[in-house]
Design an enzyme around this catalytic site. Structure first.
Site, PDB file in Angstrom:
ATOM      1  N   SER A 381       7.439 -21.944   2.871  1.00  0.00           N
ATOM      2  CA  SER A 381       5.988 -21.396   2.676  1.00  0.00           C
ATOM      3  C   SER A 381       5.708 -21.488   1.146  1.00  0.00           C
ATOM      4  O   SER A 381       6.183 -22.177   0.537  1.00  0.00           O
ATOM      5  CB  SER A 381       5.992 -20.131   3.361  1.00  0.00           C
ATOM      6  N   HIS A 521       1.581  12.832   5.021  1.00  0.00           N
ATOM      7  CA  HIS A 521       1.099  11.582   4.878  1.00  0.00           C
ATOM      8  C   HIS A 521       1.589  10.980   3.489  1.00  0.00           C
ATOM      9  O   HIS A 521       1.695  11.811   2.243  1.00  0.00           O
ATOM     10  CB  HIS A 521      -0.516  11.463   4.675  1.00  0.00           C
ATOM     11  N   SER A 523       1.487   8.084   0.185  1.00  0.00           N
ATOM     12  CA  SER A 523       0.897   7.192  -0.572  1.00  0.00           C
ATOM     13  C   SER A 523       1.263   7.335  -1.826  1.00  0.00           C
ATOM     14  O   SER A 523       2.471   7.718  -2.278  1.00  0.00           O
ATOM     15  CB  SER A 523      -0.628   7.316  -0.487  1.00  0.00           C
TER      16      SER A 523
END
Length: 845
Positions: A381, A521, A523
């Site tokens: 690739s 969460h 991030s």
């Protein structure tokens, strides 16, 4: 190519030690009456003056020790007729010779290049050397292969590099035991089909030639282990090279003009000129396949980079995409290492199923500034080398675990039991921002931030139990002294464009060094200590500084040499200071508009409207300069430009245009360029106008070139003056000694290189330009004439120094006579302290 060339000298001994018929004469030490260059069975005459005369003298004496000689080295920097006569004596006097080295290259030209020897052919009688297994004819002037060479049936090694061969004869196929053949740096346009008959050949180097095709018979080289085809005109390889006849894994050295190569079930090792290596182990494929490749420019639309990644290479594409191999294929990508950056690592990134992933990468150092990134290729690739923040990862089980940063030991994430029902993968990246850069950006002396933390995970978006995150407090801040109202915890989750202040939504536990808080969460998290109240906008500003370089492109012309143009890419905050620093030596247009630069992008500077880049520069292609901007902007380029227009008649107006990616075939007008460069990913980045003035002064080439010299009087009334005519007389006497004089005058070596480049075919122009450019810089400076005299004496040019002193003495006498004639001084006055303005006539020779 380096692997092929390495160790050629050692093949002399290695080839001579193979199981070829050996003479019955035993090797003994040289007797007391033997000359020093005759030691045992070796006769080394290549480094001795008049080596041919020495050998002829030994042959005339019928020296008994010649019968023992197996190794003969003879320089070919001799008279051609003398060399031929000497070689004609070799078969009868050195019958047991096994290695014959007839190389040029021992002498060098004025620019340091190896000079070729005078050898153009060989005597036919050399075919009688029945024991010869090693023959080196490199660095000579052979235009055809001597007829005696194919008759040397015991020949194992043949070196023909750096000659003038355009073809090889069909009779070369008679060398059935030949294992090593190098014909690099010749003029080969085609190969004989008989080359395929060299069944014993193991290493074949055909690099640096003019080959555009290969004969199908080359596939018959069943023992070939190394084939170098770099720097030819090949567009494809014959299908026969892909047939499964090779007994050992071959090594292919290819040029970047070639876009494919064959791979057999026996495997192969391929080195491409574009800085890529591939190794296909035996059994990697069950059938022969043709692998294609291309090195793409680093276009933003093609490259996948994280917020704080830097691109270190071009983009390599290998196809057919997605091909499965039975064995892992090894890939090496060459890149220039960036300056050491804290907590960053180099990885190879690949794309599969429309997503990018990082491969396990190992670094191998080839030189201080050349590194290879090695990895195992799972598929074909796109591949590229990326500098990214160090990534730490772990598998979080239902029982919980602890994840620590390897770069910042104070950054930790604690997962309690029950945080997840199924094991999930969690990764962490930590980015550091320098406090000085932050304070300069915000204009606040006491602003500080913690490392920037990125947490990502697999599985559901949130955890079942709160996860505890620990961050170091910003530098200079401790838990006992901080003002809680100035501490802000910021959170950012893509694709949001803002940073949210979540300080009031979490409980911050502070120790002397750390802050801890709980989240569900993952991030980006960032701890700020600042007096500002609206922190989100400030964080976005700092975030963009970490992500992108906002730069200006500049093009400046040397004041003393407007045809030398300095191209530079500068961070926006350094443009003014740099221009002020360069103002005395350079002048140029205003900098370009601010450009948001994609790290690692390749840009072009194209000179248009009658201006051409000097084609001799290695980084110039078809009149355009190509260079890559990396994260620290080490990209200063000095470019020499010329024009075909009549420079005596008019000035040349033009422009320097900076592009991103491929340069358009048709260059648009300035209005079109200005419109296109506005977009962040626009092809055309900036256009800066420049002007080359009408040619004056020392730019004329050739001895008869007209000189237009500005008035110049070097020196003062007391020591005497040197005028233009005097300096021209000195220049005419210096000859090849001018570089030594220039260095003793204090001229930088880089300036010497530039002068050599600009006047590379004109020695007189080099000398005049050096001398007058130095003299013009010395205008009004005391001691300039004495400095010139010292430089001449230190360069062993006492003769020129005496001539200059005679000129100065004559000038002083003329000056004193003129003063006396005007009645301004007594007859016996030594005239101390008189100024140059009092002189009515400067010294003339």
């Amino acid at each position: 190519m380096a692997a092929v060339a390495e160790g050629l000298e050692s093949r002399e001994a290695a080839a001579a030690s193979k199981d070829a018929p050996r003479p019955a004469v035993e090797s003994v030490d040289a007797g007391p009456g033997a000359p020093p260059f005759l030691a045992g069975n070796r006769l080394n005459l290549d480094l001795y003056p008049e080596g041919c005369h020495q050998l002829l003298h030994l042959c005339a004496q019928h020296h008994q020790q010649l019968l023992q000689v197996e190794f003969l080295r003879l320089s070919t920097h001799e008279d051609p007729q003398l060399l031929e006569a000497t070689l004609a004596q070799v078969p009868g006097n050195l019958p047991h010779l096994r290695s014959l080295v007839l190389k040029g290259g021992q002498h060098r030209g004025a620019l340091g290049a190896c000079l070729q020897g005078t050898l153009t052919t060989l005597p036919t009688g050399l075919s009688a050397l029945a024991h010869l297994v090693h023959l080196d004819l490199s660095f000579n002037k052979l235009e055809t292969l001597p007829a005696c060479v194919p008759q040397l049936r015991s020949l194992d090694t043949l070196l023909l590099s750096h000659n003038r061969l355009s073809v090889l004869p069909e009779t070369l196929g008679a060398l059935h035991v030949l294992t090593f053949l190098t014909v690099t740096h010749n003029c080969l346009q085609k190969l004989p089909p008989a080359l395929g008959a060299l069944s014993a050949l193991q290493q074949l180097d055909l690099s640096e030639n003019l080959l555009d095709t290969l004969p199908p018979e080359i596939g018959g080289l069943s023992n070939l282990t190394e084939l170098n085809l770099a720097s030819n005109r090949l567009q494809s390889l014959p299908v026969s090279l892909g047939t499964p006849q090779v007994l050992e894994m071959p090594k292919l050295f290819l040029t970047s003009d070639l876009d494919s190569f064959p791979v057999t079930p026996q495997g192969c090792s391929v080195t491409l000129a574009c800085g890529v290596r591939l190794r296909f182990p035996a059994g990697a494929t069950t059938t022969p396949i043709t692998v294609h490749y291309r090195l793409w420019l680093p276009e933003p639309a093609l490259v996948s980079l994280g917020p704080h990644d830097s691109l270190l290479s071009g983009v390599l594409e290998l196809w057919p995409h997605g091909v499965a191999f039975q064995q892992d294929v090894s890939l090496w990508l060459l890149f220039v290492p960036p300056r050491a950056r804290r907590c960053h690592e180099v990885v190879v990134r690949t794309r599969r199923d429309n997503s990018w992933s990082d491969l396990e990468t190992h670094l191998e150092e080839e030189a201080p500034k050349r590194l290879w990134a090695r990895c195992q290729v799972p598929h074909f690739s796109w591949f590229l080398v990326v500098l990214r923040p160090v990534s730490n990862a772990c598998l979080v089980p239902p029982e919980g675990t602890l994840l620590c940063s390897s770069g910042h030991p104070g950054v930790k994430v604690t997962f309690p039991p029950g945080a997840t029902e199924e094991p999930r993968h969690v990764s962490m990246q930590v980015v550091h921002m320098a406090g000085r850069e932050l304070r300069a950006l915000l204009g606040e002396p006491e602003a500080a931030v913690s490392p920037l933390l990125c947490l990502s995970q697999s599985g559901p978006p949130s955890f079942l139990q709160p996860v505890t995150v620990q961050l170091p407090l910003p530098p200079g801040v401790t838990g006992f002294s901080l003002d809680h109202s100035r501490l802000h915890l910021l959170y950012w989750a893509p694709p949001a464009a803002t940073w949210d202040d979540i300080t009031a939504q979490v409980v911050l536990e502070l120790t002397h060094l750390y802050a801890r808080f709980q989240v569900t969460h993952f991030s980006w998290y960032w701890l700020w200590y600042t007096t500002k109240t609206c922190v989100g906008g400030l964080a976005r500003k700092a975030w963009e500084r970490l992500r992108l370089h906002q730069v200006n492109l500049i093009a400046l012309q040397r004041r003393r040499d407007p045809e030398q143009v300095l191209l530079q890419c500068l961070p926006r905050n350094k443009v003014d200071a740099t221009l002020r620093r360069l103002l005395e030596r350079y002048r140029g247009p205003e900098p370009s508009d601010t450009v948001e630069m994609f790290e690692g992008e390749k840009f072009f500077a194209a000179f248009e409207r009658g201006i051409d880049v000097d084609a001799d520069r290695p980084d110039c292609v078809e009149g355009r300069v190509c260079f890559v901007f990396y994260s620290h902007l080490k990209n200063v380029k000095e470019v020499y430009i010329t024009t075909a227009l009549d420079r005596e008649a008019q000035a040349v107006r033009g422009q320097v245009s900076f592009y991103r990616g491929s340069v358009p075939v048709e260059v648009p007008q300035e209005a079109e360029a200005a419109r296109q460069r506005k977009g962040a990913d626009a092809l055309w980045m900036a256009t800066l106008p420049i002007k080359l003035p009408r040619l004056q002064g020392l730019k004329g080439h050739g001895k008869g070139a007209r000189l237009s010299l500005a008035p110049l009087n070097l020196g003062d009334a007391e020591t005497g003056f040197l005028t233009q005519s005097n300096l021209l007389s000195v220049a005419g006497r210096l000859g090849p000694d001018w570089p030594a004089v220039a260095l003793h005058l204090g001229m930088p070596y880089r300036e010497l290189q530039r002068i050599r480049h600009e006047f590379r075919d004109d020695l007189d122009g080099q000398i005049r330009h050096m001398l007058f450019s130095w003299a013009e810089r010395q205008a009004g400076q005391p001691g300039a004439v004495e400095l010139l005299l010292q430089a001449l004496e230190q360069s062993d040019r006492q003769d020129v120094a005496e001539e200059v002193r005679a000129i100065l003495e004559l000038g002083r006498h003329k000056y004193q006579d003129s003063i006396r004639r005007t009645g301004l001084a007594a007859e016996d006055s030594a005239l101390p302290g008189t100024s140059a303005s009092q002189s009515t006539e400067p010294a003339q020779a």
